[in-house]
Design a protein around this motif. Structure first.
Motif, short mmCIF file in Angstrom:
data_model
loop_
_atom_site.label_atom_id
_atom_site.label_comp_id
_atom_site.label_asym_id
_atom_site.label_seq_id
_atom_site.Cartn_x
_atom_site.Cartn_y
_atom_site.Cartn_z
N SER A 1 0.82 -1.20 0.00
CA SER A 1 0.00 0.00 0.00
C SER A 1 0.86 1.26 0.00
CB SER A 1 -0.93 0.01 1.23
OG SER A 1 -1.76 -1.13 1.24
N GLN A 2 0.29 2.33 -0.54
CA GLN A 2 0.93 3.65 -0.55
C GLN A 2 -0.14 4.69 -0.20
OE1 GLN A 2 2.66 3.06 -4.66
NE2 GLN A 2 4.47 3.91 -3.67
N PRO A 3 -0.45 4.83 1.07
CA PRO A 3 -1.52 5.76 1.48
C PRO A 3 -1.31 7.18 0.97
CG PRO A 3 -0.91 4.34 3.30
CD PRO A 3 0.11 4.09 2.21
N SER A 4 -0.06 7.64 0.90
CA SER A 4 0.20 9.00 0.43
C SER A 4 -0.22 9.21 -1.02
CB SER A 4 1.70 9.33 0.58
OG SER A 4 2.48 8.47 -0.23
N LYS A 5 -0.35 8.10 -1.75
CA LYS A 5 -0.77 8.17 -3.15
C LYS A 5 -2.20 7.65 -3.33
CE LYS A 5 3.91 7.66 -5.02
NZ LYS A 5 4.79 6.90 -5.95
N GLY A 6 -2.89 7.44 -2.22
CA GLY A 6 -4.26 6.97 -2.30
C GLY A 6 -4.38 5.53 -2.75
N LEU A 7 -3.45 4.69 -2.34
CA LEU A 7 -3.49 3.28 -2.71
C LEU A 7 -3.47 2.41 -1.46
CD1 LEU A 7 -3.36 0.98 -4.79
CD2 LEU A 7 -0.86 1.16 -4.70
N TYR A 8 -4.54 1.66 -1.26
CA TYR A 8 -4.66 0.74 -0.13
C TYR A 8 -4.90 -0.65 -0.70
CZ TYR A 8 -5.29 5.11 2.42
OH TYR A 8 -5.12 6.37 2.93
N PHE A 9 -4.05 -1.58 -0.32
CA PHE A 9 -4.06 -2.91 -0.93
C PHE A 9 -4.66 -3.92 0.05
CE2 PHE A 9 -2.32 -6.48 -3.31
CZ PHE A 9 -2.35 -5.99 -4.61
N PHE A 10 -5.70 -4.61 -0.37
CA PHE A 10 -6.38 -5.58 0.47
C PHE A 10 -6.36 -6.96 -0.19
CE2 PHE A 10 -8.23 -1.46 1.40
CZ PHE A 10 -8.21 -1.43 2.79
N ALA A 11 -6.09 -7.96 0.60
CA ALA A 11 -6.14 -9.33 0.12
C ALA A 11 -7.32 -10.03 0.79
CB ALA A 11 -4.84 -10.07 0.44
N TYR A 12 -7.84 -11.03 0.12
CA TYR A 12 -8.93 -11.80 0.71
C TYR A 12 -8.80 -13.26 0.30
CZ TYR A 12 -10.90 -10.87 -3.94
OH TYR A 12 -11.08 -10.76 -5.30
N ARG A 13 -9.24 -14.12 1.18
CA ARG A 13 -9.18 -15.56 0.93
C ARG A 13 -10.59 -16.12 0.95
NH1 ARG A 13 -5.53 -19.10 0.06
NH2 ARG A 13 -5.62 -21.27 0.74
N ILE A 14 -10.89 -16.95 -0.03
CA ILE A 14 -12.24 -17.50 -0.19
C ILE A 14 -12.20 -19.02 -0.09
CG2 ILE A 14 -14.18 -17.79 -1.78
CD1 ILE A 14 -13.68 -15.03 -2.82
N ARG A 15 -13.10 -19.55 0.69
CA ARG A 15 -13.27 -20.99 0.82
C ARG A 15 -14.70 -21.35 0.40
NH1 ARG A 15 -12.22 -23.28 6.63
NH2 ARG A 15 -10.07 -22.96 5.97
N ILE A 16 -14.82 -22.21 -0.59
CA ILE A 16 -16.12 -22.67 -1.08
C ILE A 16 -16.26 -24.14 -0.70
CG2 ILE A 16 -17.62 -22.92 -3.08
CD1 ILE A 16 -15.78 -20.89 -4.53
N THR A 17 -17.27 -24.47 0.07
CA THR A 17 -17.50 -25.84 0.51
C THR A 17 -18.82 -26.34 -0.04
OG1 THR A 17 -16.36 -25.33 2.59
CG2 THR A 17 -17.61 -27.38 2.50
N ASN A 18 -18.80 -27.49 -0.69
CA ASN A 18 -20.01 -28.08 -1.24
C ASN A 18 -20.61 -29.03 -0.20
OD1 ASN A 18 -22.04 -29.28 -2.65
ND2 ASN A 18 -20.78 -30.03 -4.34
N ASN A 19 -21.56 -28.53 0.57
CA ASN A 19 -22.22 -29.34 1.58
C ASN A 19 -23.45 -30.07 1.04
OD1 ASN A 19 -20.44 -28.65 3.69
ND2 ASN A 19 -21.53 -26.73 4.04
N SER A 20 -23.69 -29.96 -0.27
CA SER A 20 -24.83 -30.65 -0.87
C SER A 20 -24.42 -32.05 -1.30
CB SER A 20 -25.33 -29.85 -2.08
OG SER A 20 -24.45 -30.01 -3.20
N ASP A 21 -25.35 -32.78 -1.88
CA ASP A 21 -25.05 -34.13 -2.35
C ASP A 21 -24.91 -34.20 -3.87
OD1 ASP A 21 -27.64 -33.66 -3.05
OD2 ASP A 21 -28.49 -35.41 -2.03
N ARG A 22 -24.70 -33.02 -4.49
CA ARG A 22 -24.55 -32.98 -5.95
C ARG A 22 -23.28 -32.22 -6.33
NH1 ARG A 22 -30.00 -30.90 -8.68
NH2 ARG A 22 -28.91 -31.77 -10.52
N PRO A 23 -22.55 -32.67 -7.35
CA PRO A 23 -21.36 -31.94 -7.80
C PRO A 23 -21.75 -30.66 -8.52
CG PRO A 23 -21.80 -33.77 -9.28
CD PRO A 23 -22.76 -33.91 -8.15
N VAL A 24 -20.96 -29.62 -8.32
CA VAL A 24 -21.23 -28.34 -8.98
C VAL A 24 -19.97 -27.84 -9.68
CG1 VAL A 24 -23.02 -27.67 -7.33
CG2 VAL A 24 -20.64 -27.01 -6.91
N GLN A 25 -20.16 -26.95 -10.64
CA GLN A 25 -19.05 -26.29 -11.31
C GLN A 25 -19.23 -24.79 -11.21
OE1 GLN A 25 -18.48 -27.11 -15.52
NE2 GLN A 25 -16.34 -26.47 -15.43
N LEU A 26 -18.17 -24.09 -10.85
CA LEU A 26 -18.19 -22.63 -10.78
C LEU A 26 -17.91 -22.09 -12.18
CD1 LEU A 26 -16.41 -20.50 -8.03
CD2 LEU A 26 -16.67 -19.73 -10.39
#
Length: 268
Positions: free
Chosen positions: A157-182
């Motif tokens: 990040s470079q706050p003085s230049k108006g840049l804030y860097f955020f990371a995120y982590r995603i977990r997708i869990t299939n709790n159903s009884d059918r296969p899915v595709q994203l």
């Protein structure tokens, strides 16, 4: 919006996610993929350069460290040290308007001073529209659970230049009884000024993963923002693949905050 390699958050695999998998999927397997970064228009086409390193802790690092040390002292029943760290945190929070109001709001609710709580909440909404939102979310649609946890990346990040860097982590869990595709992703990104951007794309990190029942898919990504706080929400377009001709459906990604100081939520 386009994607670029993100090497600075290679340790993002250590990011914890909200909650635990239900007892039915404790043993489910997860596929862990590479990290990419989403670059908003105007942020430049190349990798974002991190700010110069300082021998001293930044304010966000100091705050996180104090909270961690307080937790350790409390678990060790070192009450004298815990009290000292609590006082240090209180001083730190008094110097940060958002943190001070968040603390006052929690205290007012705990003491059932609801008029004061409403006033603190209004003040928070005024100075930091997204601060009442947690940096994590958890939503389930048709048995597909999506958990997200975000974190501020100081070194990118470079706050003085108006840049804030955020990371995120995603977990997708299939709790159903059918296969899915994203198949597709859709994000709505809003900064603290109320500027909203809608982003759509095929799959995630260049893949359209198939997620079998009682298994999961996990990946990390990141996004720069022009303000020190904001929010993200969206959905994944998916389909069941065990029958030909099935219709697609949308899986909700509940709103979560992007915040330089986090939200004080338990990250264990």
């Amino acid at each position: 919006m386009h994607c670029l390699n993100l090497k600075a958050v290679a340790n993002l695999h250590s990011l914890s996610l909200p909650g635990r998998a239900s007892s039915g999927v404790k043993d489910c397997s997860f596929r862990v993929n590479r990290i990419v970064a989403c670059s908003v228009p105007g942020s430049g086409s190349g990798p974002v350069q991190g700010s110069s390193q300082s021998p001293f802790f930044s304010r966000t690092e100091t705050y996180a460290l104090l909270k961690q040390q307080l937790e350790v002292a409390a678990k060790a029943e070192d009450y004298k040290e815990a009290a000292r760290l609590r006082d240090s945190l209180r001083v730190f929070e008094e110097e940060e308007p958002v943190l001070r109001l968040q603390r006052l709001l929690k205290e007012a609710i705990a003491q059932e001073r609801f008029e004061d709580a409403a006033r603190y909440r209004d003040e928070l909404k005024e100075i930091a529209p997204h601060c009442l939102l947690k940096c994590s979310s958890d939503a389930t649609t048709l048995g597909i659970r999506v958990q997200v946890r975000s974190v501020y990346i100081e070194g990118r990040s470079q706050p003085s230049k108006g840049l804030y860097f955020f990371a995120y982590r995603i977990r997708i869990t299939n709790n159903s009884d059918r296969p899915v595709q994203l198949l597709r992703r859709h994000w709505i990104i809003t900064d603290a000024n109320g500027k909203t951007e809608s982003v759509q794309g095929v799959g995630v990190i260049g893949e359209q993963p198939v997620i079998l029942p009682k298994t999961g898919f996990e990946y990390s990504s990141a996004c720069p923002l022009s303000t020190s706080s904001g929010r993200m929400e969206g959905d994944f377009e998916m389909k069941h693949i065990d029958k030909v001709g099935t219709r697609t459906f949308n899986v909700a990604i509940a709103p979560f905050a992007l915040s330089t100081f986090g939200d004080g939520a338990d990250t264990t």
